[in-house]
Design a protein around this motif. Sequence first.
Motif, PDB file in Angstrom:
ATOM      1  N   PRO A 166      -1.504   2.105   6.159  1.00  0.00           N
ATOM      2  CA  PRO A 166      -0.480   1.072   6.331  1.00  0.00           C
ATOM      3  C   PRO A 166       0.119   1.117   7.731  1.00  0.00           C
ATOM      4  O   PRO A 166       0.499   2.187   8.226  1.00  0.00           O
ATOM      5  CB  PRO A 166       0.565   1.430   5.268  1.00  0.00           C
ATOM      6  N   ALA A 217      -2.783  -3.304   6.748  1.00  0.00           N
ATOM      7  CA  ALA A 217      -3.420  -1.997   6.640  1.00  0.00           C
ATOM      8  C   ALA A 217      -4.660  -2.000   7.509  1.00  0.00           C
ATOM      9  O   ALA A 217      -5.410  -2.977   7.539  1.00  0.00           O
ATOM     10  CB  ALA A 217      -3.793  -1.676   5.197  1.00  0.00           C
ATOM     11  N   LEU A 236       0.842  -1.196   0.000  1.00  0.00           N
ATOM     12  CA  LEU A 236       0.000   0.000   0.000  1.00  0.00           C
ATOM     13  C   LEU A 236       0.879   1.249   0.000  1.00  0.00           C
ATOM     14  O   LEU A 236       1.763   1.395   0.844  1.00  0.00           O
ATOM     15  CB  LEU A 236      -0.908  -0.007   1.234  1.00  0.00           C
TER      16      LEU A 236
END
Length: 409
Positions: free
Chosen positions: A231, A237, A214
């Motif tokens: 994140p 996440a 991410l």
Amino acid sequence: MNPHRPDTAQAANGRWPGSQVNWDAIVVGGRVAGASTALLLARAGLRVLVVDRARRGSDTVSTHALMRGGVLQLRRWGLLDRVAASGAPAVRRATFHYGTDSMAVSLKPYAGVDALYAPRRTVLDAILVDAGEEAGARFRFGPAVTDLARDDTGRVVGAILRDHGGATWTERARLVVGADGRGSVVAGRVDAPTIAAGAHAAAYAYGYWPAADLDGYHWYYGDALSGGAIPTNDGLACVFVGGPPAVLAKAARDRRPAAAHRGLLARLDGGLADLTAAPPQGAVRFFRGMPARLRRPYGPGWALVGDAGCWVDPLSTHGITDALRDAELLAAAVVAGSASEGRDAGIELAGYQAQRDRMALPMQPIVDRLASHEWDFAEARRLLRGLSSVMADEVEAIRDFDPAPSRIA
């Protein structure tokens, strides 16, 4: 043995939760706000006891995301390297999604900050507790504060504690600091006045999914919904969705939490739904907020910090940064009051409130409107520009803070 008067030897070696020490400060709550306040007070040479009814190292509801002001303070306190070493990824870009439109913003190095971080609270809280203990603060996890002790004038002079076995005792201090969250026992016992309040409260659902690639923070704004992908540690996440409480309650009716969460994300953005297609790492949790509230943060023998004194909707993603900011302001005021012979410490605490309010009040109406989820995309953009401006002003103010409270001889 009388639990109100624990044995001195037991208190000294840690086998008994009470003590006969007269503390300079008792901090109720050992998470970000409380642990930071204790750390800074202890570094200045004050005798500090921190009491938290939760288990040491336990998790808590959090948006995780540190804004620039919070990162700046951790760097100034010498703790940012520990956060980075924890595996929390450095964040150098934020992407704002408005329906099908998106806008990526790169973080420019400024004020000594070239990256943001969003550590798990099991990580950040532990770093602050460890640093506080290294500085000399004493932490006690498990006992609950049930009431405040007062003298004949009504001034707060300590806290009444109870352990899991039902034993109670009183710890005495010159100052009791409520860092015990939005439902603060300390604030309730002193009937801390509300000086500003919002009108809107959103509800949220969140969980954790693998997302090691991410690329920074992602914020989403849609039709009566908001969301984010943040994140954090361990390649995960934190993915959340928020909206009016009735909307989330309806979505969760007769559905498992993970399915309700994914259904809401699908309404907001298909990419978020794809990100959460796999089973979550742990449970999906629902959380109902409350309207913004700014309380008067001090009185005779007591003070408030963190959510206990300043609560804003989680959509601000500013709660941790607020807590770090106010911990430093409060610690500086307490140390200054302790070092000023013949001066009323309340004068310094009034200064704490004034500085806090200058930074907190401009944010409150913006976040309250965001929490309503009644905006369209154009208004959401305007609100977020306003929020960014307020945060920039806050960073400038934090840059002007003294390097650290002076150590009391």
